[in-house]
Scaffold this motif. Structure first.
Motif, PDB file in Angstrom:
ATOM      1  N   GLU A  13       0.857  -1.177   0.000  1.00  0.00           N
ATOM      2  CA  GLU A  13       0.000   0.000   0.000  1.00  0.00           C
ATOM      3  C   GLU A  13       0.895   1.230   0.000  1.00  0.00           C
ATOM      4  N   VAL A  14       0.630   2.167  -0.925  1.00  0.00           N
ATOM      5  CA  VAL A  14       1.463   3.358  -1.064  1.00  0.00           C
ATOM      6  C   VAL A  14       0.617   4.615  -0.884  1.00  0.00           C
ATOM      7  N   GLU A  15       1.284   5.722  -0.602  1.00  0.00           N
ATOM      8  CA  GLU A  15       0.652   7.028  -0.415  1.00  0.00           C
ATOM      9  C   GLU A  15       0.843   7.865  -1.676  1.00  0.00           C
ATOM     10  N   ALA A  16       0.030   8.892  -1.821  1.00  0.00           N
ATOM     11  CA  ALA A  16       0.183   9.819  -2.946  1.00  0.00           C
ATOM     12  C   ALA A  16       1.568  10.463  -2.936  1.00  0.00           C
ATOM     13  N   SER A  17       2.148  10.611  -1.745  1.00  0.00           N
ATOM     14  CA  SER A  17       3.485  11.209  -1.639  1.00  0.00           C
ATOM     15  C   SER A  17       4.571  10.305  -2.230  1.00  0.00           C
ATOM     16  N   ASP A  18       4.252   9.015  -2.485  1.00  0.00           N
ATOM     17  CA  ASP A  18       5.207   8.084  -3.099  1.00  0.00           C
ATOM     18  C   ASP A  18       5.254   8.218  -4.619  1.00  0.00           C
ATOM     19  N   LEU A  19       4.313   8.967  -5.194  1.00  0.00           N
ATOM     20  CA  LEU A  19       4.249   9.115  -6.647  1.00  0.00           C
ATOM     21  C   LEU A  19       5.268  10.129  -7.122  1.00  0.00           C
ATOM     22  N   PRO A  20       5.889   9.975  -8.286  1.00  0.00           N
ATOM     23  CA  PRO A  20       5.770   8.810  -9.154  1.00  0.00           C
ATOM     24  C   PRO A  20       6.371   7.582  -8.473  1.00  0.00           C
ATOM     25  N   LEU A  21       5.760   6.441  -8.739  1.00  0.00           N
ATOM     26  CA  LEU A  21       6.115   5.202  -8.067  1.00  0.00           C
ATOM     27  C   LEU A  21       6.994   4.337  -8.964  1.00  0.00           C
TER      28      LEU A  21
END
Length: 67
Positions: A13-21
């Motif tokens: 599970e990732v957060e929007a802050s991890d984008l770009p992924l």
């Protein structure tokens, strides 16, 4: 020192802050990793890595496209 994670989890599970992924993620072990690839999780809220099959799920679902 940050502990590195094994590249063996099937879903992350990732957060929007991890984008770009990208896969592998920066906190994953590199010795057994595949080439770094972009994971397009922002459009649908989830995506699979074409190399390792890890499923990435964006918390909160797909990114909104407000105007």
């Amino acid at each position: 020192m940050t502990q590195l994670k094994d590249n063996t989890r099937n879903q992350i599970e990732v957060e929007a802050s991890d984008l770009p992924l990208y896969c592998p993620m920066p906190d994953m072990l590199k010795w057994n990793a595949h080439p770094r690839v972009v994971i397009p999780v922002g459009n649908t809220g989830e995506a699979l890595c074409p190399y390792c099959g890890t499923k990435y799920v964006l918390k909160g679902g797909p990114a909104g496209h407000g105007h």
